[in-house]
Design an enzyme around this catalytic site. Structure first.
Site, PDB file in Angstrom:
ATOM      1  N   SER A  74      49.532  38.523 102.830  1.00 25.63           N
ATOM      2  CA  SER A  74      49.789  38.505 101.392  1.00 25.63           C
ATOM      3  C   SER A  74      50.325  39.821 100.853  1.00 25.63           C
ATOM      4  O   SER A  74      50.979  39.840  99.821  1.00 25.63           O
ATOM      5  CB  SER A  74      48.520  38.110 100.649  1.00 25.63           C
ATOM      6  OG  SER A  74      47.433  38.897 101.063  1.00 25.63           O
ATOM      7  N   HIS A 130      49.680  31.611 101.510  1.00 24.90           N
ATOM      8  CA  HIS A 130      51.007  31.966 100.990  1.00 24.90           C
ATOM      9  C   HIS A 130      52.139  31.207 101.681  1.00 24.90           C
ATOM     10  O   HIS A 130      53.311  31.474 101.423  1.00 24.90           O
ATOM     11  CB  HIS A 130      51.249  33.475 101.123  1.00 24.90           C
ATOM     12  CG  HIS A 130      50.523  34.284 100.098  1.00 24.90           C
ATOM     13  ND1 HIS A 130      51.006  34.494  98.824  1.00 24.90           N
ATOM     14  CD2 HIS A 130      49.324  34.909 100.131  1.00 24.90           C
ATOM     15  CE1 HIS A 130      50.157  35.231  98.138  1.00 24.90           C
ATOM     16  NE2 HIS A 130      49.123  35.490  98.909  1.00 24.90           N
ATOM     17  N   LYS A 173      48.361  28.883  94.526  1.00 23.98           N
ATOM     18  CA  LYS A 173      49.591  29.670  94.624  1.00 23.98           C
ATOM     19  C   LYS A 173      50.787  28.756  94.358  1.00 23.98           C
ATOM     20  O   LYS A 173      51.045  28.423  93.218  1.00 23.98           O
ATOM     21  CB  LYS A 173      49.617  30.405  95.947  1.00 23.98           C
ATOM     22  CG  LYS A 173      48.585  31.538  95.885  1.00 23.98           C
ATOM     23  CD  LYS A 173      48.292  32.254  97.144  1.00 23.98           C
ATOM     24  CE  LYS A 173      47.248  33.330  96.846  1.00 23.98           C
ATOM     25  NZ  LYS A 173      46.410  33.650  97.971  1.00 23.98           N
TER      26      LYS A 173
HETATM   27  C1  LIG Z   1      45.023  34.080  97.903  1.00 23.11           C
HETATM   28  C2  LIG Z   1      44.439  33.909  99.228  1.00 23.11           C
HETATM   29  C3  LIG Z   1      43.211  33.275  99.400  1.00 23.11           C
HETATM   30  C4  LIG Z   1      42.368  32.857  98.229  1.00 23.11           C
HETATM   31  O1  LIG Z   1      42.872  31.719  97.612  1.00 23.11           O
HETATM   32  P1  LIG Z   1      42.228  31.237  96.235  1.00 23.11           P
HETATM   33  O2  LIG Z   1      42.516  29.777  96.222  1.00 23.11           O
HETATM   34  O3  LIG Z   1      42.897  31.976  95.148  1.00 23.11           O
HETATM   35  O4  LIG Z   1      40.766  31.518  96.321  1.00 23.11           O
HETATM   36  C5  LIG Z   1      42.755  33.073 100.677  1.00 23.11           C
HETATM   37  N1  LIG Z   1      43.457  33.483 101.748  1.00 23.11           N
HETATM   38  C6  LIG Z   1      44.632  34.114 101.623  1.00 23.11           C
HETATM   39  C7  LIG Z   1      45.379  34.534 102.851  1.00 23.11           C
HETATM   40  C8  LIG Z   1      45.164  34.346 100.365  1.00 23.11           C
HETATM   41  O5  LIG Z   1      46.324  34.991 100.244  1.00 23.11           O
END
Ligand SMILES: *Cc1c(COP(=O)(O)O)cnc(C)c1O
Length: 394
Positions: A182, A210, A241
């Site tokens: 990320s 992502h 996302k």
């Molecule tokens: C953003 C993210 C999460 C968390 O996701 P949420 O649904 O916002 O809790 C978990 N793992 C990775 C790799 C992320 O980038």
């Protein structure tokens, strides 16, 4: 008497002094290419709203319709109050979309990781984990009490070494990696990771937060991107996302998904996604299955922005995805850069330690399908101006 919380004040002051204090901006508009932030209209370069779905009319309408029919809350955990048909529908649609046996939803991607890792491994087991994995993977690993061995970032040789040296001392084994990292925007070599992992009787898990809605055919994710269908045991995804809502998904092997319905602690002890969340996610799946237009636009925007940033002389790191880090080094410089961009009408956050290693502070630009060509050009112009002003580019 001494103040027992005095240390917090000291720590907060340290954060301010080292340029690491999180200044959280307040929005008064929906998410989109442009935002109203602290009363100012600015170009949005920092959300994970890859496809512009966070305020898409179809998702908004679906949420409203569902509220009229089912209300808002799930009212208790699913094992106690029963599960809504809507949640089952979303899980079946996600499984079909991703081409896997089954899927289960959680309240967030973070919770999905806290659910799946301790359900699969425990004391006496081994986890082999990429050193740059997301905090929620790290926390899931710690909760499991399994032995954690880290391998060098995206280094398949080092993964093989860790498995060779340690696998035989443990009972079960889990190999886990982010799909798209990320903060750097690079993609895990999942095909090679699969090849290595295969020889060691290890469960393979990827967190595709992502990559969901971004990689693969029409946004079907990293497993589709590498054509590893049926070979990756667990795919964790987020609905917060590219899907533009909130929620988490675990997709993959049917046995694992069934086990999570029985033993995933955030499933058993925390209420499910709300009705409007689920309905909006269903509308997002509809959109993605109908057309690849949004995913195509996301990649077109990504290619354009990255090419132009490199032409301007910026270091955009190892990214091959819409995540575009603009490497600046020290945190105070990144913060100043971000402030000046904001003054120029561009909202792009500085990211420093502990989210990224010390000395690797950056501005992270998040490209979206919702950006018009003109938006990207305006953003590029602001980067060029501030970059010259601060001596980052010439
Ligand atoms: C953003 C993210 C999460 C968390 O996701 P949420 O649904 O916002 O809790 C978990 N793992 C990775 C790799 C992320 O980038």
């Amino acid at each position: 008497m001494s103040d027992k919380l005095q240390w917090i004040e000291q720590e907060l002051q340290n954060l301010h002094d080292s340029g690491l204090y999180n200044q959280i901006r307040t929005l008064s508009s929906p998410q989109g290419a442009w935002l109203v932030v602290d009363g100012k209209r600015v170009l949005n370069f920092c959300s994970n709203n890859y496809l512009g779905l966070a305020n898409h009319p179809r998702l908004v309408q679906a949420a409203k319709d569902a509220i009229d029919k089912y209300g808002i809350g799930p009212a208790a955990v699913r094992t106690i109050a029963g599960t809504m048909g809507l949640h089952i529908q979303l899980e079946q649609r996600m499984a079909a979309f991703k081409g896997v046996e089954d899927a289960i939803s959680f309240q967030s991607g973070f919770n999905a990781n806290l659910a799946v890792i301790p359900a699969l491994v425990g004391r006496g087991d081994l986890i082999v984990s990429d050193e740059l994995n997301h905090a929620s993977i790290i926390d899931g690993c710690r909760l499991s009490r399994a032995k954690i061995e880290r391998y060098a970032h995206c280094d398949v040789q080092d993964l093989a070494r860790a498995l060779r040296e340690h696998r035989s001392e443990y009972n079960r084994c889990l190999v886990v990696t982010d799909g798209v990292f990320s903060m750097d925007g690079d993609v895990a070599p999942l095909d090679e990771i699969y090849r290595v992992t295969q020889n060691y009787d290890a469960i393979l898990m990827v967190d595709d937060a992502h990559g969901e809605g971004v990689l693969g055919r029409g946004g079907r994710g990293i497993v589709d991107h590498y054509e590893l269908h049926g070979k990756v045991d667990v795919e964790v995804g987020t609905l917060s996302k590219a899907f533009g809502v909130v929620g988490g998904v675990v997709a993959g092997n049917a046995k694992i998904v069934e086990w999570l319905r029985q033993r995933g602690r955030p499933f058993l002890f925390s209420s499910a996604m709300t009705v409007p969340d689920v309905a909006a996610c269903l509308a997002a799946v509809d959109l993605l299955e109908e057309s690849t237009a949004l995913v195509d636009k996301l990649w077109e925007n990504t290619r354009y922005f990255k090419t132009e940033m490199r032409k301007l002389g910026f270091d955009t790191g190892q990214s091959t995805t819409p995540i575009t880090p603009v490497m600046l080094g020290e945190a105070p410089l990144a913060q100043e850069f971000s402030r000046k961009l904001f003054d120029a009408g561009v909202f792009a956050m500085a990211i420093g330690y502990p989210t990224v290693p010390r000395g690797k502070a950056r501005i992270r630009v998040m490209i979206s399908a919702s950006h018009a060509q003109n938006d990207l050009d305006q953003g590029l112009e602001a980067f060029a101006r501030v970059g010259r002003q601060l001596g980052v580019v010439s």
